[in-house]
Design a protein around this motif. Structure first.
Motif, PDB file in Angstrom:
ATOM      1  N   LEU A   1      -7.766 -15.169 -12.137  1.00 27.58           N
ATOM      2  CA  LEU A   1      -8.992 -15.089 -11.350  1.00 27.58           C
ATOM      3  C   LEU A   1      -9.793 -13.841 -11.727  1.00 27.58           C
ATOM      4  O   LEU A   1      -9.248 -12.856 -12.223  1.00 27.58           O
ATOM      5  CB  LEU A   1      -8.646 -15.061  -9.866  1.00 27.58           C
ATOM      6  CG  LEU A   1      -7.821 -16.247  -9.339  1.00 27.58           C
ATOM      7  CD1 LEU A   1      -7.497 -16.049  -7.868  1.00 27.58           C
ATOM      8  CD2 LEU A   1      -8.552 -17.563  -9.551  1.00 27.58           C
ATOM      9  N   TRP A   2     -11.112 -13.895 -11.462  1.00 28.01           N
ATOM     10  CA  TRP A   2     -11.952 -12.737 -11.765  1.00 28.01           C
ATOM     11  C   TRP A   2     -13.181 -12.739 -10.873  1.00 28.01           C
ATOM     12  O   TRP A   2     -13.507 -13.746 -10.242  1.00 28.01           O
ATOM     13  CB  TRP A   2     -12.342 -12.700 -13.241  1.00 28.01           C
ATOM     14  CG  TRP A   2     -12.939 -13.949 -13.839  1.00 28.01           C
ATOM     15  CD1 TRP A   2     -12.258 -15.069 -14.217  1.00 28.01           C
ATOM     16  CD2 TRP A   2     -14.317 -14.200 -14.149  1.00 28.01           C
ATOM     17  NE1 TRP A   2     -13.123 -15.998 -14.753  1.00 28.01           N
ATOM     18  CE2 TRP A   2     -14.392 -15.499 -14.731  1.00 28.01           C
ATOM     19  CE3 TRP A   2     -15.498 -13.466 -14.017  1.00 28.01           C
ATOM     20  CZ2 TRP A   2     -15.586 -16.066 -15.159  1.00 28.01           C
ATOM     21  CZ3 TRP A   2     -16.702 -14.025 -14.447  1.00 28.01           C
ATOM     22  CH2 TRP A   2     -16.736 -15.305 -15.016  1.00 28.01           C
ATOM     23  N   ASN A   3     -13.835 -11.579 -10.790  1.00 30.36           N
ATOM     24  CA  ASN A   3     -15.055 -11.482 -10.008  1.00 30.36           C
ATOM     25  C   ASN A   3     -16.030 -10.530 -10.683  1.00 30.36           C
ATOM     26  O   ASN A   3     -15.681  -9.853 -11.667  1.00 30.36           O
ATOM     27  CB  ASN A   3     -14.759 -11.059  -8.557  1.00 30.36           C
ATOM     28  CG  ASN A   3     -14.100  -9.688  -8.461  1.00 30.36           C
ATOM     29  OD1 ASN A   3     -14.401  -8.781  -9.237  1.00 30.36           O
ATOM     30  ND2 ASN A   3     -13.213  -9.517  -7.489  1.00 30.36           N
ATOM     31  N   VAL A   4     -17.241 -10.490 -10.167  1.00 29.48           N
ATOM     32  CA  VAL A   4     -18.275  -9.604 -10.713  1.00 29.48           C
ATOM     33  C   VAL A   4     -18.833  -8.761  -9.573  1.00 29.48           C
ATOM     34  O   VAL A   4     -18.646  -9.071  -8.392  1.00 29.48           O
ATOM     35  CB  VAL A   4     -19.402 -10.402 -11.401  1.00 29.48           C
ATOM     36  CG1 VAL A   4     -18.850 -11.230 -12.539  1.00 29.48           C
ATOM     37  CG2 VAL A   4     -20.150 -11.279 -10.409  1.00 29.48           C
ATOM     38  N   LEU A   5     -19.533  -7.679  -9.935  1.00 31.75           N
ATOM     39  CA  LEU A   5     -20.153  -6.840  -8.923  1.00 31.75           C
ATOM     40  C   LEU A   5     -21.551  -6.446  -9.369  1.00 31.75           C
ATOM     41  O   LEU A   5     -21.867  -6.451 -10.562  1.00 31.75           O
ATOM     42  CB  LEU A   5     -19.302  -5.604  -8.632  1.00 31.75           C
ATOM     43  CG  LEU A   5     -19.153  -4.532  -9.707  1.00 31.75           C
ATOM     44  CD1 LEU A   5     -20.267  -3.484  -9.609  1.00 31.75           C
ATOM     45  CD2 LEU A   5     -17.807  -3.851  -9.592  1.00 31.75           C
ATOM     46  N   ASP A   6     -22.361  -6.094  -8.393  1.00 33.56           N
ATOM     47  CA  ASP A   6     -23.741  -5.687  -8.630  1.00 33.56           C
ATOM     48  C   ASP A   6     -23.805  -4.170  -8.608  1.00 33.56           C
ATOM     49  O   ASP A   6     -23.611  -3.549  -7.558  1.00 33.56           O
ATOM     50  CB  ASP A   6     -24.638  -6.287  -7.539  1.00 33.56           C
ATOM     51  CG  ASP A   6     -26.114  -5.983  -7.748  1.00 33.56           C
ATOM     52  OD1 ASP A   6     -26.441  -5.234  -8.689  1.00 33.56           O
ATOM     53  OD2 ASP A   6     -26.929  -6.486  -6.951  1.00 33.56           O
ATOM     54  N   ALA A   7     -24.085  -3.562  -9.743  1.00 34.82           N
ATOM     55  CA  ALA A   7     -24.128  -2.105  -9.830  1.00 34.82           C
ATOM     56  C   ALA A   7     -25.306  -1.520  -9.074  1.00 34.82           C
ATOM     57  O   ALA A   7     -25.343  -0.302  -8.826  1.00 34.82           O
ATOM     58  CB  ALA A   7     -24.168  -1.668 -11.295  1.00 34.82           C
ATOM     59  N   ALA A   8     -26.277  -2.342  -8.709  1.00 27.68           N
ATOM     60  CA  ALA A   8     -27.398  -1.852  -7.914  1.00 27.68           C
ATOM     61  C   ALA A   8     -27.070  -1.808  -6.422  1.00 27.68           C
ATOM     62  O   ALA A   8     -27.865  -1.320  -5.620  1.00 27.68           O
ATOM     63  CB  ALA A   8     -28.627  -2.733  -8.147  1.00 27.68           C
ATOM     64  N   ASP A   9     -25.896  -2.307  -6.066  1.00 34.21           N
ATOM     65  CA  ASP A   9     -25.447  -2.321  -4.678  1.00 34.21           C
ATOM     66  C   ASP A   9     -24.511  -1.136  -4.467  1.00 34.21           C
ATOM     67  O   ASP A   9     -23.385  -1.115  -4.980  1.00 34.21           O
ATOM     68  CB  ASP A   9     -24.736  -3.645  -4.386  1.00 34.21           C
ATOM     69  CG  ASP A   9     -24.268  -3.776  -2.942  1.00 34.21           C
ATOM     70  OD1 ASP A   9     -24.131  -2.751  -2.255  1.00 34.21           O
ATOM     71  OD2 ASP A   9     -24.019  -4.913  -2.514  1.00 34.21           O
ATOM     72  N   ASP A  10     -24.952  -0.140  -3.706  1.00 37.83           N
ATOM     73  CA  ASP A  10     -24.149   1.074  -3.514  1.00 37.83           C
ATOM     74  C   ASP A  10     -22.788   0.767  -2.910  1.00 37.83           C
ATOM     75  O   ASP A  10     -21.778   1.369  -3.279  1.00 37.83           O
ATOM     76  CB  ASP A  10     -24.896   2.064  -2.604  1.00 37.83           C
ATOM     77  CG  ASP A  10     -26.138   2.636  -3.271  1.00 37.83           C
ATOM     78  OD1 ASP A  10     -26.219   2.566  -4.510  1.00 37.83           O
ATOM     79  OD2 ASP A  10     -27.015   3.157  -2.548  1.00 37.83           O
ATOM     80  N   THR A  11     -22.746  -0.171  -1.973  1.00 43.52           N
ATOM     81  CA  THR A  11     -21.473  -0.524  -1.342  1.00 43.52           C
ATOM     82  C   THR A  11     -20.518  -1.142  -2.356  1.00 43.52           C
ATOM     83  O   THR A  11     -19.321  -0.819  -2.379  1.00 43.52           O
ATOM     84  CB  THR A  11     -21.707  -1.501  -0.180  1.00 43.52           C
ATOM     85  OG1 THR A  11     -22.577  -0.900   0.781  1.00 43.52           O
ATOM     86  CG2 THR A  11     -20.391  -1.872   0.484  1.00 43.52           C
ATOM     87  N   ALA A  12     -21.029  -2.035  -3.205  1.00 47.73           N
ATOM     88  CA  ALA A  12     -20.183  -2.667  -4.221  1.00 47.73           C
ATOM     89  C   ALA A  12     -19.631  -1.631  -5.188  1.00 47.73           C
ATOM     90  O   ALA A  12     -18.458  -1.694  -5.585  1.00 47.73           O
ATOM     91  CB  ALA A  12     -20.980  -3.723  -4.978  1.00 47.73           C
TER      92      ALA A  12
END
Length: 647
Positions: free
Chosen positions: A366-377
């Motif tokens: 399994l894998w996921n992605v994140l949004d670097a523009a989202d401070d919480t992420a």
């Protein structure tokens, strides 16, 4: 000098026996000084991960640079050579995409000696594990050795060998190599005494953890063996498959209470799924706390079972090898529970088993992605370069470029879930919800025991190919990056041990009655096959699955109650190994009967019942079969007790 950096001095006869044919050259003048450095013995792994999944095939774990396209921090250790001077350097590694004849070598890395790189770049040759010649190097008496990742794309190193004899060439044969490495590292083949127990539980997934706790609370002396640093198996932070299955069902409403103690259903879905969430959602620490709170349990982490001693269809002992130190340990027990998933203990003991050769359910990473523009992420990111990422984003540099991956599966012009207008089965409207989920699965035509590295690598090539296509072809998600991906495979199917009853899908469909109900099954007859919507031109490399659905794959409901079937106790012990229980996806079912029983909370309830049955075996000096034949009523009484009950 650390123990595993032992300097070996062996005679010419042994050298010739363990070396390749080139060692015959100038044998009479060959020096016999070596430094054999196991990758797992490095003092600091840096950003590299320890991977033990293929030990049964290659004889050793290795370090993996699993950086998701960002080079990981160096693995570093200090060594002492027999003398300063010149040595020939050998590195055991491979080009991991070579089995597909893919262009490029994404797993490139360097060996650094006192901060200076060796001229040769490793991970660039060979589709199999082999010794890559690093040429002649000059070293001081004491040196700092580092593995320096160049790409972040799955470079791997199993061992490093320095040899004073420039003509010496080490073997690749696993048996000979194992003998060679253990001799040089000063490791005895005679295992140390690991103790005697009432019940030895091998495998620390949900099933094994529940079995150990259940047996311990019935007063048994238990050992729980796990080859990873965490418990939970597929339900741990390393794999992140969300545990499914209904617990606490009539008429045995307390079966499942132990499972719920360490597998609470508290996590909220992200992008519509509970798979591949942040690591905290899988409660690794809670599992460890629950086990360590039981005084009757001896917990052995980082220990892999590699041999079984059995006499007259009765297991006497299991021999373990520590995946970090190589030290072997022998544990003896009166009863054993195979909760390995792969049925490794039963297989080595000679238990009757089945293993599908075709039409297997696949393996997920399994894998996921994140949004670097989202401070919480970014704050919650589990990336290995988290500090650098946070600093970058603080100054407003949130764009996340990703390199082209010509060695990955080429998805430039192919559909896949998460690409525009393609969802996959039961996909979500949010395209990000369709990336890296349960249906990203491969290995339908491969052996999940002996070919697990190849299957995992195929999953990674699919992930990197999809992300390359989204970022560089479709120009989507400019501020997103790969956030996390499992390097430990999440298996669905391998070997199944045969018991006195072998369940098929028809037993679930028809509610076949048995007099020994033991655990409730509530998952549908869930069999995965390659999804024809996504497998065009990908024969042997299919990576998206489709689950069975429809009335034919459900089973009868009792009134208004959801589908539920109580599977019999007799699927939880071996029909020909007299003291062997099993719990998990390796119990006694056929290929289609595996569908309903393989989800983890269901597997955990199997473990609870195995622990209680083992206590009856000890109390009445009987076998697992004897519990059914002579003490079935006593087992039902134990199943009616609260999970917290202690003898």
């Amino acid at each position: 000098m650390k123990r595993r950096e032992f300097i070996g001095l062996i005679g010419n006869t042994s050298l010739l026996m363990l070396a390749g044919p080139s060692a015959l050259i100038a044998a009479s003048t060959a020096t016999t000084e070596f430094l054999f450095l196991e990758a797992e013995s490095f003092a600091n792994y840096g950003g590299w991960d320890l991977d033990q999944q293929s030990m049964d095939v290659m004889g050793s774990p290795y370090l993996l640079a699993h950086g998701l396209g960002v080079p990981v921090v160096d693995a570093v250790t200090e060594v002492e050579f027999p003398v300063a001077g010149s040595y020939r350097l050998w590195v055991r590694t491979k080009d991991w995409v070579a089995p597909w004849k893919a262009p490029g070598a994404p797993g490139k890395f360097q060996v650094m000696i006192d901060g200076a790189p060796v001229k040769e770049t490793f991970g660039t040759k060979g589709d199999q594990w082999h010794w890559h010649d690093g040429g002649i190097v000059k070293v001081n008496k004491n040196a700092r050795i580092a593995l320096h990742d160049l790409t972040g794309f799955e470079g791997r190193c199993e061992a490093i060998l320095f040899c004073k004899d420039p003509h010496f060439k080490p073997v690749n044969d696993v048996a000979a190599l194992t003998k060679f490495r253990r001799k040089l590292n000063g490791l005895s083949d005679v295992p140390v005494d690991g103790g005697k127990y009432d019940l030895a539980v091998i495998g620390g997934g949900i099933a094994g953890t529940a079995a150990a706790i259940s047996a311990a609370r019935q007063g048994l002396k238990v050992v729980l063996v796990q080859d990873r640093p965490v418990l939970g198996g597929n339900g741990s932070s390393e794999v992140r498959v969300w545990p499914e299955g209904h617990t606490k069902q009539e008429p045995f409403v307390h079966v499942g209470e132990i499972v719920e103690e360490f597998v609470p259903l508290t996590a909220q879905p992200v992008h519509g799924t509970r798979n591949a969430l942040g690591g905290m959602a899988y409660n690794d620490e809670l599992k460890l706390q629950k086990v360590k709170a039981e005084p009757n349990i001896t917990l052995l982490l980082h220990e892999r079972a590699f041999a079984v001693e059995a006499v007259n269809n009765n297991i006497k002992a299991v021999v373990l090898q520590n995946i970090k130190t190589g030290i072997r340990k022998r544990i003896t027990a009166t009863y054993f529970a195979d909760c390995t998933g792969d049925a490794g203990i039963g297989f080595m003991a000679g238990a009757d088993f089945e293993q599908s050769q075709t039409g297997l359910m696949g393996v997920s990473n399994l894998w996921n992605v994140l949004d670097a523009a989202d401070d919480t992420a970014v704050l919650e990111c589990e990336c290995k370069d988290k500090t650098a990422l946070a600093t970058q984003c603080e100054i407003g540099q949130v764009a996340q470029p990703f390199p082209r991956c010509p060695w990955a599966i080429d998805l430039t012009d192919k559909p896949f879930p998460g690409r525009k207008n393609f969802k996959g089965q039961w996909g979500k409207e949010d395209p990000l919800a369709n990336l890296g989920g349960w249906f990203w699965e491969s290995g339908f035509d491969k052996d999940p025991v002996t070919q697990i590295e190849l299957i995992r690598d195929l999953n990674l090539r699919a992930m990197y190919g999809a992300w390359d296509a989204l970022k560089n072809v479709d120009k989507e998600y400019p501020n997103h990056r790969l956030g996390w991906a499992a390097f430990i495979a999440g298996k669905r199917e391998s070997r199944r041990l045969m018991g006195d009853v072998i369940l098929s899908a028809d037993d679930f469909r028809n509610h076949t009655p048995f007099p020994d109900p033991a655990f409730p099954c509530s998952w549908h007859i869930d069999i995965h096959r390659p999804d024809p919507a996504f497998d065009k031109d990908l024969k042997g490399q299919e990576f998206i699955s489709r689950a069975t659905e429809g009335d034919h794959f459900t089973y009868k409901q009792e009134g208004s109650q959801k589908q539920l079937y109580w599977a019999p106790y007799r699927v939880l012990y071996s029909r020909n190994i007299s003291n062997l229980f099993m719990a998990g996806r390796n119990i006694s079912v056929n290929n289609d009967g595996l569908g309903p029983i393989r989800v983890m909370r269901t597997c955990g309830m199997m473990g609870e019942v195995v622990g209680k049955a083992a206590s009856l075996c000890v109390k009445y000096n009987t076998t697992p079969r004897g519990v059914y034949e002579q003490h079935a009523g006593k087992l039902r009484e134990l199943m009616k007790l609260e999970g917290s009950y202690r003898v």
